[in-house]
Write a protein that holds these residues in place. Sequence first.
Motif, PDB file in Angstrom:
ATOM      1  N   UNK A 180      -2.323   6.657   4.580  1.00 51.83           N
ATOM      2  CA  UNK A 180      -1.161   6.834   3.709  1.00 51.83           C
ATOM      3  C   UNK A 180      -1.142   8.247   3.143  1.00 51.83           C
ATOM      4  N   UNK A 181       0.024   8.894   3.206  1.00 52.07           N
ATOM      5  CA  UNK A 181       0.175  10.219   2.633  1.00 52.07           C
ATOM      6  C   UNK A 181       0.419  10.153   1.136  1.00 52.07           C
ATOM      7  N   UNK A 182       0.685  11.326   0.525  1.00 60.00           N
ATOM      8  CA  UNK A 182       0.860  11.369  -0.916  1.00 60.00           C
ATOM      9  C   UNK A 182       2.107  10.605  -1.344  1.00 60.00           C
ATOM     10  N   UNK A 183       3.180  10.738  -0.588  1.00 61.96           N
ATOM     11  CA  UNK A 183       4.414  10.034  -0.952  1.00 61.96           C
ATOM     12  C   UNK A 183       4.220   8.532  -0.820  1.00 61.96           C
ATOM     13  N   UNK A 184       3.581   8.110   0.268  1.00 64.83           N
ATOM     14  CA  UNK A 184       3.321   6.684   0.467  1.00 64.83           C
ATOM     15  C   UNK A 184       2.402   6.140  -0.614  1.00 64.83           C
ATOM     16  N   UNK A 185       1.406   6.903  -1.019  1.00 69.22           N
ATOM     17  CA  UNK A 185       0.515   6.469  -2.094  1.00 69.22           C
ATOM     18  C   UNK A 185       1.283   6.322  -3.403  1.00 69.22           C
ATOM     19  N   UNK A 186       2.240   7.232  -3.638  1.00 65.54           N
ATOM     20  CA  UNK A 186       3.006   7.164  -4.875  1.00 65.54           C
ATOM     21  C   UNK A 186       3.823   5.871  -4.946  1.00 65.54           C
ATOM     22  N   UNK A 187       4.490   5.516  -3.844  1.00 67.59           N
ATOM     23  CA  UNK A 187       5.339   4.324  -3.860  1.00 67.59           C
ATOM     24  C   UNK A 187       4.549   3.032  -3.702  1.00 67.59           C
ATOM     25  N   UNK A 188       3.417   3.068  -3.028  1.00 72.79           N
ATOM     26  CA  UNK A 188       2.658   1.835  -2.750  1.00 72.79           C
ATOM     27  C   UNK A 188       1.527   1.586  -3.740  1.00 72.79           C
ATOM     28  N   UNK A 189       1.053   2.630  -4.396  1.00 71.49           N
ATOM     29  CA  UNK A 189      -0.081   2.464  -5.318  1.00 71.49           C
ATOM     30  C   UNK A 189       0.326   2.788  -6.752  1.00 71.49           C
ATOM     31  N   UNK A 190       0.882   3.983  -6.958  1.00 69.70           N
ATOM     32  CA  UNK A 190       1.151   4.442  -8.317  1.00 69.70           C
ATOM     33  C   UNK A 190       2.207   3.592  -9.013  1.00 69.70           C
ATOM     34  N   UNK A 191       3.373   3.452  -8.390  1.00 73.07           N
ATOM     35  CA  UNK A 191       4.462   2.715  -9.042  1.00 73.07           C
ATOM     36  C   UNK A 191       4.109   1.260  -9.332  1.00 73.07           C
ATOM     37  N   UNK A 192       3.487   0.517  -8.383  1.00 70.18           N
ATOM     38  CA  UNK A 192       3.106  -0.871  -8.736  1.00 70.18           C
ATOM     39  C   UNK A 192       2.092  -0.946  -9.872  1.00 70.18           C
ATOM     40  N   UNK A 193       1.183   0.022  -9.963  1.00 66.64           N
ATOM     41  CA  UNK A 193       0.152  -0.029 -10.986  1.00 66.64           C
ATOM     42  C   UNK A 193       0.679   0.340 -12.374  1.00 66.64           C
ATOM     43  N   UNK A 194       1.736   1.138 -12.449  1.00 64.27           N
ATOM     44  CA  UNK A 194       2.266   1.526 -13.762  1.00 64.27           C
ATOM     45  C   UNK A 194       3.513   0.723 -14.112  1.00 64.27           C
ATOM     46  N   UNK A 195       3.752  -0.385 -13.418  1.00 62.71           N
ATOM     47  CA  UNK A 195       4.964  -1.167 -13.669  1.00 62.71           C
ATOM     48  C   UNK A 195       5.059  -1.646 -15.124  1.00 62.71           C
ATOM     49  N   UNK A 196       3.985  -2.135 -15.764  1.00 62.71           N
ATOM     50  CA  UNK A 196       4.116  -2.520 -17.189  1.00 62.71           C
ATOM     51  C   UNK A 196       4.563  -1.364 -18.078  1.00 62.71           C
TER      52      UNK A 196
END
Length: 334
Positions: free
Chosen positions: A231-247
């Motif tokens: 996964x590249x940086x953009x993919x990591x942002x949408x697949x990891x970062x956004x789900x983890x900061x959803x609250x």
Amino acid sequence: MSTRLEGTPAGAAEDPAAPAGGHHRHNRARLVRRERLSRWDLRLSPYLYISPFFILFGLVGLYPLIYTGYLSLYDWDRFYYQRGEFVGLENYRFVLGDPVFIKSLVNTFSIFLMSSVPQVVIAVTVAALLDNRLRGRTFWRMSVLLPFVVAPTAAVLIFGSLFADQYGVVNSALESLGLEPVRWHVDRWWSHLAIAGMVNWRWTGYNALIFLAAMQAVPRDLYESAALDGAGRVRQFFSVTLPMIRPTMIFVIVTSTIGGLQIFTEPRLFDDTPQREGGPDHQYMTSTLYIYVKGIEDQFYGRASAAAWVLFLIIVGIALLNFAITRFLTRRSA
């Protein structure tokens, strides 16, 4: 041979055990009392710790809200500041039938959509950029908060020079490009865009720091695993970062909704007319500005209170809708 001392009464051999037993029972009673106090302490301490907030909220938040609802049911004498007759829902009927109030609601939602939606998107993007290993990252992280520190009056003066109708910097740039100047204080939607720009400039950095704090708490192992999977940086942002900061996103969206629907300072100071009622045709009057004009300037306290309660119910409804939608999306993605 008897070991009892002379002068000691019979049965004194058992007496030393009696005080010892009494002392033991006393200690046991003290331990029981301490255990009970400890249990009550565990039960009541959290409520005592949070009670100052709720006491202050009741005094400066809940009581004015209830009293405003009480005011909205009466007709008040604006000359003698005395309560008039009970009119029931008449003030609500007047407010909901007032074209100026309906126009202020449309203006409020327009400015809210122009400010809050881009604000959240830009704040997440800025936070993602600040989450990288930058040189002088502490300086960059602190600098995004500077617009929030600037006083609203100073911010309005800055943007007033940018969006002035005659001598504004933006209009000067448009004229140099051969384009027609924009009447920022006359055209309805252009004035909304200018006010939304002020709101975005002031609050985007504040929300970006909130998102940055949430991103800093995301475990780095997740990014390493995602990188190993290709996964590249953009993919990591949408697949990891956004789900983890959803609250955190839910929190920011709800608070931005509440603040966006209560906007007052920017349109009040943006108005350059003597009346300061959201433009000569109320083209950028917001609902809170309508409440201010009705209550403070026109002194129709009942109508202003009714408008405040209508706005309060709208904000609560939209906040609950936002919460329900985000919860639904969270469960669906999980």
